[in-house]
Enzyme design. Structure first.
Site, PDB file in Angstrom:
ATOM      1  NE  ARG A  56      -5.028   7.929  -3.995  1.00 25.52           N
ATOM      2  CZ  ARG A  56      -5.463   6.704  -4.302  1.00 25.52           C
ATOM      3  NH1 ARG A  56      -5.094   5.670  -3.548  1.00 25.52           N
ATOM      4  NH2 ARG A  56      -6.230   6.504  -5.356  1.00 25.52           N
ATOM      5  CD  GLU A  74      -2.530   5.957   1.291  1.00 27.56           C
ATOM      6  OE1 GLU A  74      -3.530   5.323   1.639  1.00 27.56           O
ATOM      7  OE2 GLU A  74      -1.765   5.604   0.372  1.00 27.56           O
ATOM      8  NE  ARG A 128       0.846  -3.180  -0.455  1.00 26.86           N
ATOM      9  CZ  ARG A 128      -0.242  -3.956  -0.466  1.00 26.86           C
ATOM     10  NH1 ARG A 128      -0.462  -4.727  -1.518  1.00 26.86           N
ATOM     11  NH2 ARG A 128      -1.088  -3.951   0.516  1.00 26.86           N
ATOM     12  CG  HIS A 129       1.634   2.153   0.067  1.00 26.61           C
ATOM     13  ND1 HIS A 129       1.807   0.974   0.758  1.00 26.61           N
ATOM     14  CD2 HIS A 129       0.316   2.240  -0.212  1.00 26.61           C
ATOM     15  CE1 HIS A 129       0.628   0.373   0.904  1.00 26.61           C
ATOM     16  NE2 HIS A 129      -0.285   1.128   0.319  1.00 26.61           N
ATOM     17  CD  GLU A 188      -5.111  -2.853  -4.891  1.00 29.41           C
ATOM     18  OE1 GLU A 188      -5.395  -2.147  -5.872  1.00 29.41           O
ATOM     19  OE2 GLU A 188      -4.641  -2.411  -3.829  1.00 29.41           O
ATOM     20  CB  SER A 196      -9.462  -0.637  -6.523  1.00 24.57           C
ATOM     21  OG  SER A 196      -8.777  -1.239  -5.443  1.00 24.57           O
ATOM     22  NE  ARG A 250       0.694  -1.102  -5.408  1.00 24.68           N
ATOM     23  CZ  ARG A 250      -0.118  -0.874  -4.380  1.00 24.68           C
ATOM     24  NH1 ARG A 250      -1.161  -1.668  -4.182  1.00 24.68           N
ATOM     25  NH2 ARG A 250       0.104   0.130  -3.572  1.00 24.68           N
TER      26      ARG A 250
END
Length: 566
Positions: free
Chosen positions: A328, A330, A336-337, A489, A492, A540
């Site tokens: 990712r 991002e 948490r990323h 979370e 998903s 996570r």
């Protein structure tokens, strides 16, 4: 325990070789260091390394000269490299440190591990604590005729901490408890050899890296100062940081999560697959992709195995899962990323025959049922088989055991929004939940249902990926769900769109160029069964199960927007 004079700065922390990129456990703003500063720091570290190697070589030469007249010199020393190169099986048997106990009293054993601590009592006696796989044993060297010479004791006390050593001796049982080692026996050393020496001065001391915040705070209150190793320093010297008991335990817990994930799904008839990570188009939509040139064609690293695991369902595998890397791009500087993490992905076909409405509703409920049973099995297994590891983690990072129900709680998105509104939190009924809302909902759920693990389903369609199936009774919502641990979370999932024309419409509405995913859409034109699945971030899961405050603690070698080494 190290004193504050051993390498700390004035603030009691190890210096960070990359200070401009320092991150605390909730970092949100990070800047790149200048190339000049980084080059200067690298040169400084290289100079220190050369000085240390020269000093170590001089010390070894002096010791070798002193041992020339020692009749017992064959009982100790540095192993020549040529003797360590694989030749033939020697027949010698090593004993694991963890296996040493009272039953082995008076037996001669051979152990290999790291010299964790070395303490000279006198010129004729010394203690060396040897560590292997998180277990430690105290070894005693005491001058004795025909066995241990003063030069041998001097050799042992001259070893640098973290060097690899091999010890042969007799197991003895002391009269009282041993507080400085895990094993409650000692080894009276007859022979000791150094297999490979560590630098005399390490950039990070293991005992400092293993120290808990509780210890540091207690020391401060008592007017003492202990070294605190900051997170970036840990990651810059990750190979040392990984040696702490907590880190050894964290990644053994992570191993068990992956193991139970795989074994549970195999027992449920799933097939493990391995999908490509080089793909032509975005697998999730959006701009957060690593783009690259693939032999003259535009390509990117897969954001998930989503497209290919669905294609595998169309290829009649019926139930599939994958454990593999996910990328990712991002710019998320949060606790948490990560830009690369390990994905645990599942996709499954549903076989039951019902009326259309109840059938479509059943699909994602059956997927949620797998999530329910899978994660209860994972949590049960960790609690049962990883007790020692969880205790080791808790000593450095104290946490309360995860509270979960035997049958996982399921709430609709509307129910979750209603709970938040009743608590005075402003929430968009057709929008996504932000981080604070998720945490608040986790708190409310725990207060009402006494669980820190729950499923929230029927999310608004507008906040889900293009391949998500809308709800049959309200197209504003979707047959999708998220799963939470301690208010954050971790999963998903959803029922997928299996109709190719509808899938094309959904992709276009989400701004995706359908030409880049044409093979994916075409795979549904040959007959596609209704199906659903979910994706989990391994790092996570472990972070939240152990209530750790940063995902970098559960990533072996983290990759975030500013870190691509080591």
């Amino acid at each position: 325990m190290s004193s504050p004079s051993e390498n700390p700065t004035a603030a009691g922390e190890y210096p960070n070789p990359n200070p401009a990129a320092a991150t605390d456990d909730s970092s949100t703003d990070i800047t790149q260091p200048s190339k000049k500063a980084a080059k200067k720091e690298a040169a400084k570290l290289e100079k220190l390394r050369r000085q240390q190697e020269a000093a170590a070589a001089a010390a070894r030469a002096a010791l070798a000269e002193a041992s020339i007249d020692d009749l017992l010199s064959s009982n100790y020393g540095d192993f020549p490299l040529k003797d360590l190169q694989s030749k033939e099986v020697s027949g010698r048997k090593w004993t694991e440190v963890r296996e040493l106990d009272e039953v082995m009293k008076d037996k001669v054993v051979l152990v290999r591990g790291r010299a964790q601590t070395i303490r000279a009592v006198s010129k004729k006696m010394a203690f060396v604590v040897v560590r292997k796989r998180g277990f430690t044993v105290q070894c005693i060297l005491s001058v004795a005729p025909d066995r241990v010479s003063p030069q041998m004791v001097k050799f042992a006390t001259g070893l640098s901490r973290e060097s690899i050593v091999e010890v042969e001796g007799v197991v003895v049982v002391p009269g009282g408890p041993i507080t400085g080692a895990s094993q409650q026996v000692e080894i009276v050393v007859h022979k000791i050899y150094c297999i490979n020496r560590a630098l005399p001065t390490l950039p990070v001391n293991i005992e400092d890296a293993a120290r808990s915040e509780v210890e540091i705070e207690k020391a401060l209150q008592a007017g003492e100062q202990l070294v605190r190793v900051n997170q970036d320093t840990r990651l810059n010297y990750r190979v040392l940081d990984l040696r702490t008991p907590a880190n050894q335990a964290i990644f053994r817990v992570q191993c068990q999560v992956g193991n139970i994930f795989r074994q549970f799904l195999l027992s449920e008839g799933f097939v493990e697959i391995h999908t490509p990570k080089l793909i032509a188009g975005s697998s999730e939509g959006g701009a957060a992709v690593f783009r690259l040139d693939y032999k003259g064609q535009p390509a990117c690293l897969a954001q998930s195995p989503q497209l290919h695991k669905q294609m595998s369902i169309c290829g009649d595998f019926e139930r599939v899962f994958e454990i593999g890397p996910v990328f990712r791009a991002e710019d998320s500087f949060t606790h948490r990323h990560l830009c690369e993490f390990t994905g645990l992905d599942v996709e499954m076909e549903i076989d039951e025959h019902y009326s259309e409405a109840s059938f479509l509703n059943l699909i994602y409920h059956q997927v949620m049922d797998v999530v329910d049973r899978l994660f209860v099995a994972i949590f049960d297994s960790l609690n049962e088989s990883c007790k020692k590891e969880l205790e080791s983690i808790g000593r450095q990072y104290p946490f309360e055991p995860l509270k979960y129900l035997r049958k996982t709680l399921k709430l609709t998105f509307k129910e979750g929004v209603e709970m938040l509104k009743e608590a005075g939190v402003e929430v968009d009924s057709l929008g996504d939940l932000n981080t604070e809302s998720e945490r608040k909902l986790g708190q409310l759920v725990f207060e009402k249902y006494k669980t820190e693990f729950y499923i929230l389903h029927r999310y608004p369609l507008a906040v889900r990926p293009f391949y998500t199936m809308p709800c049959y009774d309200d197209p504003a919502y979707s047959n999708s769900f998220d799963v939470f641990i301690r208010g954050e979370e971790i999963i998903s999932g959803a029922q997928r769109v299996h109709d190719p024309e509808f899938l094309k419409q959904r992709a276009e509405s989400c701004g995706i160029d359908v030409k880049t995913i044409s093979t994916y859409i075409d795979s549904f034109r040959y007959g596609a069964p209704p199906h659903g699945g979910f994706g989990v971030g391994l790092e996570r899961v472990v972070m939240l199960y152990c209530a750790l405050n940063n995902i970098r603690k559960t990533s072996l070698y983290p990759r975030d927007p500013l870190r691509i080494a080591p």
